[in-house]
Scaffold this active site. Structure first.
Site, PDB file in Angstrom:
ATOM      1  N   HIS A  31       0.841  -1.198   0.000  1.00 10.95           N
ATOM      2  CA  HIS A  31       0.000   0.000   0.000  1.00 10.95           C
ATOM      3  C   HIS A  31       0.877   1.249   0.000  1.00 10.95           C
ATOM      4  O   HIS A  31       1.953   1.258   0.625  1.00 10.95           O
ATOM      5  CB  HIS A  31      -0.896   0.040   1.236  1.00 10.95           C
ATOM      6  CG  HIS A  31      -1.672  -1.216   1.468  1.00 10.95           C
ATOM      7  ND1 HIS A  31      -2.598  -1.689   0.575  1.00 10.95           N
ATOM      8  CD2 HIS A  31      -1.650  -2.098   2.502  1.00 10.95           C
ATOM      9  CE1 HIS A  31      -3.115  -2.809   1.044  1.00 10.95           C
ATOM     10  NE2 HIS A  31      -2.568  -3.079   2.213  1.00 10.95           N
ATOM     11  N   GLU A  48      -1.680  -0.248   8.450  1.00  9.18           N
ATOM     12  CA  GLU A  48      -2.577  -1.149   9.156  1.00  9.18           C
ATOM     13  C   GLU A  48      -1.823  -1.923  10.227  1.00  9.18           C
ATOM     14  O   GLU A  48      -0.587  -1.979  10.227  1.00  9.18           O
ATOM     15  CB  GLU A  48      -3.243  -2.120   8.176  1.00  9.18           C
ATOM     16  CG  GLU A  48      -2.257  -2.948   7.356  1.00  9.18           C
ATOM     17  CD  GLU A  48      -2.884  -3.571   6.117  1.00  9.18           C
ATOM     18  OE1 GLU A  48      -3.968  -3.132   5.691  1.00  9.18           O
ATOM     19  OE2 GLU A  48      -2.268  -4.499   5.564  1.00  9.18           O
ATOM     20  N   ARG A 126      -1.434  -4.966  -6.074  1.00 17.58           N
ATOM     21  CA  ARG A 126      -1.201  -6.404  -6.077  1.00 17.58           C
ATOM     22  C   ARG A 126       0.079  -6.698  -6.865  1.00 17.58           C
ATOM     23  O   ARG A 126       0.187  -6.344  -8.032  1.00 17.58           O
ATOM     24  CB  ARG A 126      -2.412  -7.123  -6.688  1.00 17.58           C
ATOM     25  CG  ARG A 126      -2.444  -8.617  -6.457  1.00 17.58           C
ATOM     26  CD  ARG A 126      -3.713  -9.234  -7.044  1.00 17.58           C
ATOM     27  NE  ARG A 126      -4.906  -8.705  -6.412  1.00 17.58           N
ATOM     28  CZ  ARG A 126      -5.869  -8.054  -7.044  1.00 17.58           C
ATOM     29  NH1 ARG A 126      -5.759  -7.816  -8.346  1.00 17.58           N
ATOM     30  NH2 ARG A 126      -6.928  -7.621  -6.395  1.00 17.58           N
TER      31      ARG A 126
END
Length: 239
Positions: A31, A48, A126
């Site tokens: 990310h 995260e 991805r």
């Protein structure tokens, strides 16, 4: 495959709480940070933290690389499938937690149940998907990836412990694990929002019943009364 259950409203909120249950390995991905996301016309990047709730014996998470790489080498490895061999696969057990800063190459394998507290952003690049016919984002992904080993030791939360998992000086949010055995009054910081996520037990928050699998968002300069006994919960506060 994985089931991801979002437990807080999307859109205007800064954070998102998810429960992730994997029956297959997820893609190797990365990310961007806030600045990189804004450059793409997006609101924010994505950092995260994972808190392992349950896992099968031998389960692992891929976090960072086993050795430094250069971008061209990394891109080739993502295309030919050898990237798997460069990922640092870390053994996990319930109670472990890992902060995943933006730019950290990462993957979740099968057989893991975790709570994920993240910036409220859907942006994911991805890098490798084990041959599945889904779009890859190699150019953008390589550009934001930190091509080095992950240098943070895994955090541990023994049963019944109270722990600060991450402070707001390290991430766009703080996250604490709390245990309650009796009624408590908890104050939401002025101008902040607090995400209350029970991990075990059941309780009543200002008269609303909450249990494992729920999440409650409280905003503004207010306090809530928690009637519990006993309960374990994560409390996240956005910066």
């Amino acid at each position: 495959m994985a089931k991801s259950c979002s437990k807080a409203p999307t859109g205007r909120t800064a954070l998102l709480v998810k429960y992730i249950f994997t029956s297959d390995r997820l893609s190797i991905q990365v990310h961007p940070n806030d600045a990189q996301a804004v450059d793409k016309g997006l609101l924010r990047g994505k950092e995260e933290i994972w808190h392992i709730l349950d896992c099968e014996p031998g389960a692992t998470l891929g976090i960072g690389l086993t050795a430094p790489m250069i971008p061209d080498q990394f891109g080739v490895a993502a295309q030919d499938g050898s990237l798997e061999q460069w990922i640092d696969w870390k053994a996990v057990k319930p109670g472990d937690y890992f902060f995943i800063p933006a730019g950290t190459v990462h993957a979740i394998v099968a057989g893991i149940t975790l709570a994920e507290i993240q910036q409220n952003s859907d942006i994911t690049y991805r890098l490798y998907d084990y041959g599945r016919p889904r779009e890859l984002h190699l150019e953008d992904g390589v550009a934001v990836s930190h091509l080095v080993p992950y240098d943070r030791a895994p955090g541990k939360t023994p049963l019944g412990s109270e722990t600060r998992l991450i402070g707001d000086g390290e991430a766009p949010f703080s996250l604490d694990l709390f245990q309650w055995n009796e009624d408590q009054s908890v104050k939401v910081p002025d101008g902040k929002a607090l995400w209350f996520t029970p991990l075990s037990g059941a309780c009543s928050v200002n008269g609303l019943s909450r249990e494992k699998g729920d999440c409650l968002l409280l905003e503004g300069d207010c306090a809530f009364t928690l009637t519990a006994g006993p309960i374990s919960a994560l409390l996240a506060v956005s910066r």
